[in-house]
Write an enzyme that holds these catalytic residues in place. Structure first.
Site, PDB file in Angstrom:
ATOM      1  N   THR A 121       0.851  -1.186   0.000  1.00 50.86           N
ATOM      2  CA  THR A 121       0.000   0.000   0.000  1.00 50.86           C
ATOM      3  C   THR A 121       0.885   1.234   0.000  1.00 50.86           C
ATOM      4  O   THR A 121       1.630   1.468   0.951  1.00 50.86           O
ATOM      5  CB  THR A 121      -0.924   0.005   1.230  1.00 50.86           C
ATOM      6  OG1 THR A 121      -1.763  -1.153   1.179  1.00 50.86           O
ATOM      7  CG2 THR A 121      -1.794   1.248   1.259  1.00 50.86           C
ATOM      8  N   TYR A 257     -21.038  -1.981  12.263  1.00 53.52           N
ATOM      9  CA  TYR A 257     -21.089  -2.423  13.659  1.00 53.52           C
ATOM     10  C   TYR A 257     -20.362  -1.427  14.555  1.00 53.52           C
ATOM     11  O   TYR A 257     -19.178  -1.122  14.340  1.00 53.52           O
ATOM     12  CB  TYR A 257     -20.454  -3.803  13.804  1.00 53.52           C
ATOM     13  CG  TYR A 257     -21.271  -4.904  13.181  1.00 53.52           C
ATOM     14  CD1 TYR A 257     -22.242  -5.570  13.927  1.00 53.52           C
ATOM     15  CD2 TYR A 257     -21.109  -5.258  11.846  1.00 53.52           C
ATOM     16  CE1 TYR A 257     -23.016  -6.578  13.361  1.00 53.52           C
ATOM     17  CE2 TYR A 257     -21.884  -6.262  11.265  1.00 53.52           C
ATOM     18  CZ  TYR A 257     -22.830  -6.916  12.025  1.00 53.52           C
ATOM     19  OH  TYR A 257     -23.600  -7.903  11.464  1.00 53.52           O
ATOM     20  N   CYS A 266      -3.700  -1.564   8.601  1.00 48.80           N
ATOM     21  CA  CYS A 266      -4.167  -0.866   7.393  1.00 48.80           C
ATOM     22  C   CYS A 266      -4.915   0.431   7.686  1.00 48.80           C
ATOM     23  O   CYS A 266      -4.448   1.507   7.322  1.00 48.80           O
ATOM     24  CB  CYS A 266      -5.047  -1.802   6.562  1.00 48.80           C
ATOM     25  SG  CYS A 266      -4.170  -3.208   5.873  1.00 48.80           S
TER      26      CYS A 266
END
Length: 444
Positions: A121, A257, A266
Site C-alpha cells: 500500500t 457495527y 491498514c
C-alpha cells in the site's frame, strides 16, 4: 509464469502462496533470514487461517520456494511483486524506504524485461518513484533493459486473506504498458473464470483506489461509533439503528457495527497517509481527520465506562480482559484497542489478566515483563479474582459464554462489552450488569 515476491509478510506470503496455488512458479524473497528459516522448516511466521496448508501444498509441489538471495529473486521472475512494509513516518506519511530499496535492487540486477508490481500500500506517485529508482540503477551500469511499473493494490482482510485472494471482489491493475497489462491479465486469468474481475486503469488512479477503499471503510466505522455514543445519551439502541439503515441497499450492512475502535496494520496507517498526501497537495481532508479523531476517542470508551462504575482511581482493582488482537482470526496487535485499554487501566493503578486465542505471544513481546499484566490459558481462567470482565475482541469463542460461570467468578457482576456480542436481556437474566456500546446500560 515465473513470479518473484519481495517480502513475506501478510501481503507477500499470501500473494506468493496463492499464485503458486494456481500453478505459477513463485520465489519469495525476504532479507530477514529468520523468516526464511521458519518457512523452509515448514512453519509460518504470521498467523493467517488456512495459509499454512496452501504454503505446505505448494512447497511440496515445487511451485513455491524461499530465499534471502536478492540476485536469485531478481533473475527468477518476469513479474516482480514488491510487497514490503510501508510503516508510517513520524509525520504520518508512508515510509517508502523499503519499497525503493527493493526497486533499486531490481534495477541493479535485472538483465531482461521485468514487470515491477507495487503490491504494498503506497501513496499516489510511488510508481513514478519506483520507475525513477530503477532507471537510475540501470543508468549507473549503462543498461537499456526494458521494464514496466504496475500498481496492483491488495484488498486482503487479515484473518480472511487467503479467501480474499482466491475469490476477489475486484483485481485492480494500474498500468500504461501494453505488454505489462497482457502479462497481468494472464497471471490473474484463473481468478476470472466466472466473470471478469480485473479492472485496468491508470497507475495513479490504482494507487488512490486502495487508500480510498480503506478510508471509506474506516469512515463507516467511525460514523457508527459516533452515532453509538449519541444513541446511549438519547436512549436509542445502535443495534436497532444498524438494522434499520443497513436494509437500505444504498447503504448496505457491511462495516456498520459499533464498537470500541478500529486498529490493525491498514486503516489507521492508510487514513493518516491519505491525510498527509492531501496536505502535500494543499488540501485538507476534513472528513478523514474527523474519522481519525473519532476513532482515537472510541478506543477510550471502555475505560471511561469502567471509571464511571468504579471511580477514577482503580488501585487494587483487577480486571479480566478477553481479546488482545485488533480483530478476530489474527495475532496482529498493531494499533489495537486493547493496547489503549491496558495502558489506561495500568495508569489508573489496576491489574489485568488477559486471554486471547492467538495473540498472547504478541502481547508478551509488546508488554514485556509488565508486572501488572498476567495471562490465562482460557476465558474462564481469566475471570478468577477479577472485579469485572472487559471484552475487546469479538472472537467466536466469546459469543456463547456460561453467564452463570462469569457471575460466580467475578467480584462485581458486570461485563463491559466493546463489541456488543450479547443480547442485553440474556445478560440481565443471568444476574449480570451489562455495559455495551450504543445501548442502554443494563443493571442486574
Amino acid at each position: 509464469m515465473k513470479v518473484s515476491v519481495v517480502g513475506t509478510g501478510y501481503v507477500g506470503l499470501v500473494t506468493g502462496a496463492c499464485l503458486a496455488e494456481m500453478g505459477n512458479d513463485v520465489l519469495c524473497l525476504d532479507v530477514d533470514p529468520n523468516k526464511i528459516r521458519i518457512l523452509e522448516e515448514g512453519g509460518i511466521p504470521i498467523h493467517e487461517p488456512g495459509l499454512d496448508k496452501v504454503v505446505e501444498r505448494n512447497v511440496k509441489a515445487g511451485r513455491l520456494s524461499f530465499t534471502t538471495d536478492i540476485a536469485r529473486a531478481v533473475a527468477h521472475g518476469t513479474i516482480q511483486f514488491i510487497a514490503v512494509g510501508t510503516p508510517p513516518d513520524e509525520d504520518g506519511s508512508a515510509d517508502l524506504q523499503y519499497v525503493l530499496a527493493a526497486a533499486r535492487n531490481i534495477g541493479r540486477l535485472m538483465t531482461d524485461y521485468k514487470v515491477i508490481v507495487d503490491k504494498s500500500t503506497v501513496p499516489v506517485g510511488t510508481a513514478d518513484k519506483v520507475r525513477a529508482a530503477v532507471a537510475d540503477e540501470l543508468a549507473k551500469r549503462g543498461s537499456d533493459v526494458q521494464y514496466a511499473v504496475v500498481s496492483n493494490p491488495e484488498f486482503l482482510k487479515e484473518g480472511a486473506a487467503v479467501d480474499d485472494f482466491m475469490r476477489p471482489d475486484r483485481i485492480v491493475v494500474g498500468a500504461d504498458d501494453e505488454q505489462a497489462i497482457l502479462l497481468m491479465r494472464a497471471l490473474y486469468a484463473p481468478f476470472n473464470r466466472n466473470h471478469e474481475r480485473l479492472i485496468v486503469m491508470d497507475v495513479r488512479s490504482a494507487e488512490l483506489t486502495k487508500y480510498a477503499a480503506n478510508a471509506m471503510l474506516a469512515t463507516r466505522i467511525s460514523f457508527m461509533n459516533e452515532l453509538a455514543l449519541l444513541a446511549e445519551k438519547m436512549g436509542a439502541d445502535i443495534e436497532q439503528v444498524r438494522l434499520g439503515i443497513g436494509s437500505d441497499q444504498r447503504i448496505g450492512t457491511h462495516f456498520l457495527y459499533a464498537g470500541c475502535g478500529y486498529g490493525g496494520s491498514c486503516f489507521p496507517k492508510d487514513v493518516k497517509a491519505l491525510i498527509k498526501t492531501a496536505n502535500g497537495e494543499d488540501q485538507e481532508l476534513l472528513v478523514l481527520k474527523a474519522v481519525e479523531d473519532a476513532n482515537e476517542r472510541q478506543k477510550t470508551v471502555l475505560v471511561n465506562k469502567v471509571v464511571k462504575r468504579f471511580g477514577a482511581d482503580l488501585t487494587g482493582k483487577h480486571f479480566a480482559v478477553w481479546g488482545l488482537a485488533f480483530k478476530p482470526n489474527t495475532d496482529d496487535m498493531r494499533e489495537a484497542t486493547s493496547r489503549v485499554v491496558l495502558a489506561e487501566l495500568f495508569e489508573r493503578g489496576a491489574t489485568v489478566t488477559a486471554y486471547d486465542p492467538v495473540a498472547m505471544a504478541e502481547a508478551k513481546r509488546i508488554f514485556g515483563d509488565e508486572p501488572r499484566l498476567k495471562y490465562a490459558d482460557s476465558p474462564n481462567a481469566a475471570l478468577q479474582g477479577a472485579d469485572a470482565l472487559i471484552i475487546v475482541t469479538e472472537w467466536k469463542e466469546f459469543r456463547s459464554p456460561d453467564f452463570e460461570k462469569i457471575k460466580s467468578s467475578l467480584k462485581t457482576a458486570v461485563i463491559f462489552d466493546g463489541r456488543n456480542l450479547y443480547e442485553p436481556a440474556l445478560v440481565k437474566q443471568a444476574g449480570l450488569s451489562y455495559e455495551s456500546i450504543g445501548r442502554a446500560s443494563i443493571q442486574a
